[in-house]
Design a protein around this motif. Structure first.
Motif: not given
Length: 209
Positions: A194-209
């Motif tokens: 849970f903690l990993f996901s709430i820190l990992y998934v939102p990054l894709f909203l702000f970063l271009s991969v």
């Protein structure tokens, strides 16, 4: 019976929403149907006859594929339309960290229940591997996501290092597994997920991969 009714209701809702999605999306309904019903079949046959995949050692594979690459790729295609194969591979690879953590939850649960499963003649991956190799597999599942983060941080953005704040939790879980403290390990591994996901998934909203 309550669980059966709820399950049937969720399947019905899922099918209804999928029908609506096929009307709205730009992606081929045939491709989406293949992925949707593949995932649907996996969820049904996980514990149901005639396959009962959980009980013949295939449950872990179903979890890794369904709760990682399949659901992520399905969502990506449904929202973004048809894309090049190289983008497919990119999306699948980015989904693997969460798939590994999810598998760690299942594997810790199966390792804890090894003796009970042996008596019931259930062939989980934990039983097939044995206690020693199950520990190795669990460590691989909880630490591999951080290896992915290292690569993402180097290739794309240093912000992908943010989920590293959960690494001490992973080391604590590894220690609990190593010393046989398995009773609450699935729940604690779920907290890591849970903690990993709430820190990992939102990054894709702000970063271009």
């Amino acid at each position: 019976k309550t669980v059966q009714y709820m399950g049937t209701g969720f399947y019905f809702v899922g099918l209804s929403l999928f029908g609506a999605l096929c009307v709205m999306t730009r992606t081929s309904p045939t491709l989406l149907s293949f992925m949707f019903f593949g995932g649907l079949s996996g969820s049904f046959l996980y514990t149901r006859e005639p396959a009962a995949l959980k009980y013949i050692g295939w449950g872990d594979l179903v979890v890794v594929l369904t709760f990682g690459p399949l659901t992520t790729l399905f969502s990506y295609l449904a929202l973004g339309g048809m894309v090049l194969l190289e983008r497919w591979l990119n999306v699948v690879s980015l989904a693997l960290p969460m798939a590994f953590v999810t598998e760690a939850i299942l594997h810790s649960n199966n390792t804890r229940d090894m003796e009970e499963d042996r008596k019931r003649k259930i062939a989980t991956l934990a039983l097939l591997l044995g206690r020693g190799w199950s520990y190795v597999w669990y460590c691989l599942m909880i630490f591999s996501p951080f290896a992915f983060l290292t690569v993402l941080s180097a290739w794309y953005s240093a912000f992908f290092a943010v989920p590293f704040v959960t690494l001490p939790i992973a080391f604590s879980l590894e220690k609990n597994f190593r010393f046989g403290r398995l009773k609450s390990l699935p729940r604690e591994t779920g907290k890591l997920g849970f903690l990993f996901s709430i820190l990992y998934v939102p990054l894709f909203l702000f970063l271009s991969v």
